[in-house]
Scaffold this active site. Structure first.
Site, PDB file in Angstrom:
ATOM      1  N   ARG A 193      -7.106  24.895  -9.589  1.00  0.00           N
ATOM      2  CA  ARG A 193      -5.869  24.976 -10.366  1.00  0.00           C
ATOM      3  C   ARG A 193      -5.385  23.653 -10.926  1.00  0.00           C
ATOM      4  NH1 ARG A 193      -6.302  28.999  -7.237  1.00  0.00           N
ATOM      5  NH2 ARG A 193      -7.136  27.369  -5.908  1.00  0.00           N
ATOM      6  N   THR A 194      -5.307  22.635 -10.087  1.00  0.00           N
ATOM      7  CA  THR A 194      -4.698  21.380 -10.544  1.00  0.00           C
ATOM      8  C   THR A 194      -5.548  20.786 -11.660  1.00  0.00           C
ATOM      9  OG1 THR A 194      -3.926  21.098  -8.291  1.00  0.00           O
ATOM     10  CG2 THR A 194      -3.714  19.195  -9.750  1.00  0.00           C
ATOM     11  N   LYS A 226     -24.285   6.321  -4.772  1.00  0.00           N
ATOM     12  CA  LYS A 226     -24.999   5.064  -4.482  1.00  0.00           C
ATOM     13  C   LYS A 226     -24.158   4.124  -3.637  1.00  0.00           C
ATOM     14  CE  LYS A 226     -26.797   5.370  -9.173  1.00  0.00           C
ATOM     15  NZ  LYS A 226     -26.576   4.791 -10.489  1.00  0.00           N
ATOM     16  N   ARG A 283      -7.115  12.986  -7.871  1.00  0.00           N
ATOM     17  CA  ARG A 283      -7.000  13.586  -6.524  1.00  0.00           C
ATOM     18  C   ARG A 283      -7.929  12.809  -5.600  1.00  0.00           C
ATOM     19  NH1 ARG A 283      -7.112  19.933  -5.092  1.00  0.00           N
ATOM     20  NH2 ARG A 283      -4.987  19.665  -5.861  1.00  0.00           N
ATOM     21  N   HIS A 340       1.768  16.267  -3.214  1.00  0.00           N
ATOM     22  CA  HIS A 340       1.213  16.942  -4.394  1.00  0.00           C
ATOM     23  C   HIS A 340       2.403  17.154  -5.339  1.00  0.00           C
ATOM     24  CE1 HIS A 340      -1.340  19.219  -6.887  1.00  0.00           C
ATOM     25  NE2 HIS A 340      -1.814  20.110  -6.028  1.00  0.00           N
TER      26      HIS A 340
HETATM   27  N1   CP Z   1      -2.672  24.518  -5.535  1.00  0.00           N
HETATM   28  C1   CP Z   1      -3.685  23.634  -5.712  1.00  0.00           C
HETATM   29  O1   CP Z   1      -3.527  22.400  -5.651  1.00  0.00           O
HETATM   30  O2   CP Z   1      -4.877  24.227  -5.982  1.00  0.00           O
HETATM   31  P1   CP Z   1      -6.247  23.454  -6.216  1.00  0.00           P
HETATM   32  O3   CP Z   1      -6.618  22.770  -4.932  1.00  0.00           O
HETATM   33  O4   CP Z   1      -7.235  24.513  -6.632  1.00  0.00           O
HETATM   34  O5   CP Z   1      -6.016  22.434  -7.297  1.00  0.00           O
END
Ligand code: CP
Length: 309
Positions: free
Chosen positions: A58-59, A86, A108, A136
């Protein structure tokens, strides 16, 4: 924060209520514009780099779709084909990507606080797409945006945040963002071993939030406006036996919910595993797929603001 142009978006704590409400308004306008025109041209000539060093559906995709719908372009860093194999470090990797002059980087990473540690080394604005169990912030934006769209307000609500509150990053960021609104009550619903971290309580205890820790969702369900369910974060357990012990320790399905006279809206950041049964999906209170879709519009609003376009 005021103007978000050129700013790093690292923590939900940094947003002011005015920022959040402005983003709601821009997200609503973009939703309409995208519906009528398809792809827009606000971000024409701009490039986003998506650097996801932990898995995401999603993100990553909602940021990528949002950027493309704003008329910009996306370069995705592909972990499996990269020189990380590497032994190159994440810091060097980010410095190299930054040297190619992206207009914004969505990152991320597994290590808590990594985005703030590298932000000063990187020219491009960094948007935190999740730093391990810590935060988040853009998930919190889409969560609060969904609450606002569904209930017409964020003030004066009661929300139950249920599940693995100890290892999850969405309960912390959501709590921080809700603390910017008035008269919000949070019930942290979890077995003791999964209860909300002290550092989160420390950060909200002097705000307008009222909170209570609860073991069993039945105790509070009928009082809630929102039940926000989260999964057990298997990947963050050091001891697989502890994961197995806690697996199944909380779960909702349609039969369970239908015992109650009042059923709140049901949200979930997704992905789900066993804690939210698919029998809930057809209930009018189930909002999690809409919630994920809302993420694209609020992230488009955020990109537009950070790019200053
Ligand atoms: N809700 C969320 O962060 O989903 P993902 O880990 O798929 O990005």
């Amino acid at each position: 924060m005021g103007s978000l142009k050129g700013k790093d978006i690292i923590s939900a704590l940094k947003f002011e209520r005015e920022d959040v409400e402005r983003l709601f308004k821009i997200a609503e306008e973009l939703r309409e514009e995208i519906k009528t025109k398809g792809v827009l041209d606000y971000a024409k000539g701009k490039v986003m780099a998506t650097v996801f060093l932990e898995p995401s559906t999603r993100t990553k995709l909602s940021f990528q779709f949002a950027m493309v719908k704003l008329g910009g372009r996306v370069i995705d860093f592909e972990v499996s084909a990269s020189s990380l194999a590497k032994g190159e470090t994440d810091v060097d990797t980010l410095k190299i990507i930054d040297g190619y002059d992206p207009d914004v980087i969505v990152l991320r990473q597994r290590k808590p606080h990594f985005p703030e540690e590298i932000a000063d080394m990187i020219k491009a604005p960094i948007i935190n797409g999740g730093d391990g169990p810590n935060e988040h912030p853009t998930q919190a934006l889409l969560d609060v945006y969904t609450i606002w769209r569904e209930l017409g307000k964020v003030d004066d609500i009661k929300i139950g945040i249920m599940g693995d509150l100890k290892h999850g990053r969405t309960p912390s960021s959501l709590s921080y963002l809700l603390s910017k609104f008035n008269n919000v009550t949070i019930y942290y619903i979890a077995p003791e071993a999964l209860q909300i971290r002290d550092e989160v309580i420390e950060k909200i205890k002097d705000t307008s939030i009222k909170y209570m820790k609860v073991n069993d969702v039945k105790e509070v369900l009928e009082e809630l406006d929102v039940l926000y369910v989260t999964r057990l974060q298997k990947e963050r357990f050091k001891d697989p036996e502890e994961y197995e012990r806690l697996k199944g320790s909380y779960r909702i399905d349609r039969k369970f919910l239908e015992q109650f006279k009042h059923i709140p809206i049901i949200m979930h950041p997704l992905p789900r595993v066993w804690e939210l049964d698919t029998s809930v999906d057809s209930m009018p209170q189930a909002k999690y797929f809409e919630q994920a879709r809302n993420g694209m519009f609020i992230r488009a609003a955020l990109i537009k603001e950070v790019l200053g376009v």
